[in-house]
Scaffold this motif. Structure first.
Motif, PDB file in Angstrom:
ATOM      1  N   LYS A   3     -17.855 -48.223 -42.807  1.00 22.93           N
ATOM      2  CA  LYS A   3     -19.137 -48.568 -43.436  1.00 22.93           C
ATOM      3  C   LYS A   3     -20.258 -47.731 -42.821  1.00 22.93           C
ATOM      4  N   HIS A   4     -21.197 -47.305 -43.647  1.00 21.47           N
ATOM      5  CA  HIS A   4     -22.422 -46.703 -43.150  1.00 21.47           C
ATOM      6  C   HIS A   4     -23.244 -47.806 -42.479  1.00 21.47           C
ATOM      7  N   VAL A   5     -23.962 -47.457 -41.406  1.00 18.73           N
ATOM      8  CA  VAL A   5     -24.650 -48.481 -40.623  1.00 18.73           C
ATOM      9  C   VAL A   5     -26.113 -48.108 -40.391  1.00 18.73           C
ATOM     10  N   LEU A   6     -26.987 -49.060 -40.672  1.00 17.41           N
ATOM     11  CA  LEU A   6     -28.389 -49.015 -40.260  1.00 17.41           C
ATOM     12  C   LEU A   6     -28.576 -50.140 -39.257  1.00 17.41           C
ATOM     13  N   CYS A   7     -28.983 -49.803 -38.028  1.00 16.82           N
ATOM     14  CA  CYS A   7     -29.109 -50.801 -36.970  1.00 16.82           C
ATOM     15  C   CYS A   7     -30.533 -50.821 -36.442  1.00 16.82           C
ATOM     16  N   GLU A   8     -31.106 -52.008 -36.356  1.00 19.90           N
ATOM     17  CA  GLU A   8     -32.463 -52.144 -35.838  1.00 19.90           C
ATOM     18  C   GLU A   8     -32.549 -51.698 -34.378  1.00 19.90           C
ATOM     19  N   LYS A   9     -33.788 -51.353 -33.974  1.00 18.41           N
ATOM     20  CA  LYS A   9     -34.043 -50.969 -32.601  1.00 18.41           C
ATOM     21  C   LYS A   9     -34.284 -52.194 -31.720  1.00 18.41           C
ATOM     22  N   TYR A  69     -47.883 -52.015 -43.643  1.00 16.23           N
ATOM     23  CA  TYR A  69     -46.760 -52.067 -42.710  1.00 16.23           C
ATOM     24  C   TYR A  69     -45.420 -52.015 -43.422  1.00 16.23           C
ATOM     25  N   GLU A  70     -45.284 -52.800 -44.505  1.00 17.71           N
ATOM     26  CA  GLU A  70     -43.991 -52.912 -45.173  1.00 17.71           C
ATOM     27  C   GLU A  70     -43.521 -51.600 -45.773  1.00 17.71           C
ATOM     28  N   HIS A  71     -44.458 -50.704 -46.079  1.00 15.81           N
ATOM     29  CA  HIS A  71     -44.076 -49.433 -46.686  1.00 15.81           C
ATOM     30  C   HIS A  71     -43.255 -48.563 -45.737  1.00 15.81           C
ATOM     31  N   SER A  72     -43.454 -48.732 -44.437  1.00 17.40           N
ATOM     32  CA  SER A  72     -42.666 -47.938 -43.485  1.00 17.40           C
ATOM     33  C   SER A  72     -41.181 -48.234 -43.634  1.00 17.40           C
ATOM     34  N   PHE A  73     -40.840 -49.474 -43.957  1.00 13.65           N
ATOM     35  CA  PHE A  73     -39.436 -49.827 -44.147  1.00 13.65           C
ATOM     36  C   PHE A  73     -38.908 -49.268 -45.475  1.00 13.65           C
ATOM     37  N   THR A  74     -39.725 -49.280 -46.508  1.00 10.47           N
ATOM     38  CA  THR A  74     -39.311 -48.666 -47.768  1.00 10.47           C
ATOM     39  C   THR A  74     -39.022 -47.189 -47.568  1.00 10.47           C
ATOM     40  N   HIS A  75     -39.871 -46.512 -46.817  1.00 11.85           N
ATOM     41  CA  HIS A  75     -39.655 -45.085 -46.533  1.00 11.85           C
ATOM     42  C   HIS A  75     -38.378 -44.889 -45.706  1.00 11.85           C
ATOM     43  N   GLN A  76     -38.126 -45.827 -44.795  1.00 13.74           N
ATOM     44  CA  GLN A  76     -36.914 -45.769 -43.992  1.00 13.74           C
ATOM     45  C   GLN A  76     -35.677 -45.864 -44.873  1.00 13.74           C
ATOM     46  N   SER A 124     -24.835 -43.124 -39.857  1.00 15.15           N
ATOM     47  CA  SER A 124     -25.474 -44.209 -39.113  1.00 15.15           C
ATOM     48  C   SER A 124     -26.886 -43.800 -38.729  1.00 15.15           C
ATOM     49  N   MET A 125     -27.736 -44.817 -38.587  1.00 12.89           N
ATOM     50  CA  MET A 125     -29.134 -44.574 -38.250  1.00 12.89           C
ATOM     51  C   MET A 125     -29.683 -45.753 -37.466  1.00 12.89           C
ATOM     52  N   CYS A 126     -30.582 -45.470 -36.523  1.00 11.06           N
ATOM     53  CA  CYS A 126     -31.278 -46.504 -35.766  1.00 11.06           C
ATOM     54  C   CYS A 126     -32.664 -46.701 -36.390  1.00 11.06           C
ATOM     55  N   GLY A 127     -33.067 -47.946 -36.572  1.00 10.43           N
ATOM     56  CA  GLY A 127     -34.247 -48.249 -37.374  1.00 10.43           C
ATOM     57  C   GLY A 127     -35.570 -48.260 -36.630  1.00 10.43           C
ATOM     58  N   PHE A 128     -36.071 -47.100 -36.266  1.00  9.37           N
ATOM     59  CA  PHE A 128     -37.425 -46.982 -35.729  1.00  9.37           C
ATOM     60  C   PHE A 128     -38.378 -46.708 -36.896  1.00  9.37           C
ATOM     61  N   ASN A 129     -38.872 -47.786 -37.499  1.00 13.40           N
ATOM     62  CA  ASN A 129     -39.597 -47.660 -38.767  1.00 13.40           C
ATOM     63  C   ASN A 129     -40.933 -46.941 -38.652  1.00 13.40           C
ATOM     64  N   TYR A 130     -41.551 -46.937 -37.449  1.00 16.50           N
ATOM     65  CA  TYR A 130     -42.875 -46.325 -37.363  1.00 16.50           C
ATOM     66  C   TYR A 130     -42.835 -44.814 -37.562  1.00 16.50           C
ATOM     67  N   ARG A 131     -41.677 -44.205 -37.428  1.00 17.07           N
ATOM     68  CA  ARG A 131     -41.555 -42.786 -37.777  1.00 17.07           C
ATOM     69  C   ARG A 131     -41.932 -42.553 -39.242  1.00 17.07           C
ATOM     70  N   VAL A 170     -22.636 -50.309 -47.068  1.00 16.29           N
ATOM     71  CA  VAL A 170     -23.620 -50.169 -45.994  1.00 16.29           C
ATOM     72  C   VAL A 170     -23.765 -51.508 -45.283  1.00 16.29           C
ATOM     73  N   VAL A 171     -23.760 -51.479 -43.951  1.00 17.87           N
ATOM     74  CA  VAL A 171     -24.039 -52.669 -43.148  1.00 17.87           C
ATOM     75  C   VAL A 171     -25.385 -52.463 -42.452  1.00 17.87           C
ATOM     76  N   ASP A 172     -26.315 -53.368 -42.721  1.00 11.44           N
ATOM     77  CA  ASP A 172     -27.656 -53.322 -42.157  1.00 11.44           C
ATOM     78  C   ASP A 172     -27.743 -54.417 -41.095  1.00 11.44           C
ATOM     79  N   VAL A 173     -27.927 -54.028 -39.826  1.00 12.98           N
ATOM     80  CA  VAL A 173     -27.878 -54.961 -38.700  1.00 12.98           C
ATOM     81  C   VAL A 173     -29.301 -55.331 -38.288  1.00 12.98           C
ATOM     82  N   CYS A 174     -29.686 -56.588 -38.543  1.00 10.78           N
ATOM     83  CA  CYS A 174     -31.031 -57.091 -38.229  1.00 10.78           C
ATOM     84  C   CYS A 174     -30.975 -58.291 -37.297  1.00 10.78           C
ATOM     85  N   THR A 175     -29.996 -58.331 -36.426  1.00 12.19           N
ATOM     86  CA  THR A 175     -29.788 -59.453 -35.523  1.00 12.19           C
ATOM     87  C   THR A 175     -30.426 -59.169 -34.167  1.00 12.19           C
TER      88      THR A 175
END
Length: 410
Positions: free
Chosen positions: A101-107, A350-357, A133-140, A79-84
């Motif tokens: 690679k599976h990809v998680l990319c920030e919004k 706030y941080e829990h939204s990312f754990t759920h993501q 692949s997934m786009c990281g809209f954590n507030y969902r 998995v590649v997690d893109v936080c740039t």
């Protein structure tokens, strides 16, 4: 704790604000949820060797590298997690997908519509080969937001008529705050619009199940010149006192702000729903004030991020004498995501939204499902951002949103 032996070995690119938030979620997710695979924090990447080494130790990563291409080339990364910053999202994500690679990319997904279209197309091609692949809209993933969507889907609001969404911050109100990357179009793509406006665009479409079809917008940049930064981390920065542009050598050099400080627009959603949006980083006193209100023929529901464990709900089907806004504390075990946490009434943050993501992403990848929001959903948000920008440039003229590749994913 998961009992599975299967691992998803994660490589993350970036280690600042979002990198820290994602790291906390990767550390936590398998300790909270019983998942069909275990996320392993294998490798973190950043350009500065000393800083990324420190981040690896501080955030809990096994190893580090200074070249994202090396990260993608490794056989022991799944998995590649893109936080740039946004200017590198497309290049990194496209290379990762091409490498399987599976990809998680920030919004937001990209800086331009062209980049986002290329990423969505690559994700569609990779999907056929089982690469997710997934786009990281954590507030969902805030339980109250998921509950809000459930109320709408269950018909509790009746016919949706109005949407109101604001996201207000004040961290650049001071005109002496430095010219960080978020204030440069070539790095960030846009300002408040893409940074925080993207969140309320995605969130309202997710909650209502309807897409924005057209907009009329205005944007403004209140401070157009700022001191150059000596360094920055997250939303904090210091001025570069060594660079001077004054004859006496005491005035720091400045650069031009090339993004919006605020964006306001009206919109239509599918079915004729009327909506208003406001995104500003100049709302003095507002720290992270995201608020969404949905009005329907049978009721209203309101979410406020600064009270993220709560919803306000007005049920117009009750007898007139009993009507009024009620407070729903979204902490019960039957509420979305909450069964893994604390007894009712014990709040999460706030941080829990990312754990759920990460929970949803790991579960989807491990079971061969498509996670949401998809890159196609990220593209659709990018198309709205583009329509807002074009409308503002054309004197707030009504501007249709170009069609995306797919509808908003559930």
């Amino acid at each position: 704790m998961s009992t599975t032996d299967r691992q998803l070995r994660v490589g993350m690119v970036g280690y600042a604000f979002m990198g820290a938030a994602h790291s906390q979620a990767w550390r936590t997710v398998n300790r909270v949820y019983d998942l069909p695979a275990r996320a392993r924090m294998a490798l973190i990447c950043g350009r500065d060797g000393g800083k990324v080494a420190d981040a690896a130790d501080r955030l809990g990563w096994e190893a580090y590298t200074t070249d994202w291409r090396d990260l993608i080339a490794r056989d022991d990364i799944d998995v590649v997690d893109v936080c740039t910053p946004g200017d590198s999202h497309a290049e990194i994500a496209l290379a990762a997908l091409a490498a399987g690679k599976h990809v998680l990319c920030e919004k937001p997904l990209a800086n331009t519509v062209a980049e986002a279209r290329a990423m969505a197309a690559a994700a569609s091609t990779a999907q056929a080969a089982g690469v997710r692949s997934m786009c990281g809209f954590n507030y969902r993933r805030v339980p109250a937001v998921a509950m809000m969507r459930q109320l709408v889907a269950d018909g509790r609001l009746g016919v949706i008529r109005h949407v109101r969404a604001t996201y207000l911050q004040d961290w650049i109100v001071d005109p002496e705050f430095p010219l960080v990357w978020r204030l440069q179009r070539d790095r960030a793509g846009s300002g408040a619009l893409g940074d925080i406006g993207a969140h309320i665009i995605d969130l309202t479409q997710y909650v209502t199940g309807r897409r924005i079809t057209g907009v009329s917008a205005v944007t403004e940049t209140f401070v157009r010149e700022r001191p150059l930064p000596a360094g920055s981390s997250g939303l904090a920065a210091t001025v570069d006192g060594s660079a001077a542009d004054g004859a006496d050598g005491h005035h720091p050099a400045t650069g031009t702000v090339t993004v919006d400080d605020a964006a306001v627009f009206v919109a239509r959603l599918d079915g004729g729903v009327l909506a208003t949006y406001e995104a500003s980083r100049f709302a003095t006193g507002r720290k992270n004030a995201l608020r969404v209100e949905i009005n329907g023929s049978l009721g209203t529901v309101v979410f406020d991020l600064e009270r993220l464990n709560e919803l306000e709900f007005y049920d117009a089907t009750r007898p007139t004498a009993e009507q009024g806004f009620s407070r729903i504390l979204v902490t019960e075990g039957e509420h979305p995501y909450m069964s893994a946490w604390w007894p009712p009434g014990h709040l999460i943050g706030y941080e829990h939204s990312f754990t759920h993501q990460m929970r949803d992403f790991v579960e989807a990848v491990a079971t061969g499902m498509d996670p949401a929001p998809s890159f196609a959903d990220g593209l659709q948000v990018q198309l709205v951002l583009d329509a807002v920008t074009r409308s503002a440039e054309l004197g707030s003229s009504w501007t249709e949103v170009e069609p995306a590749l797919a509808t908003v994913a559930a």
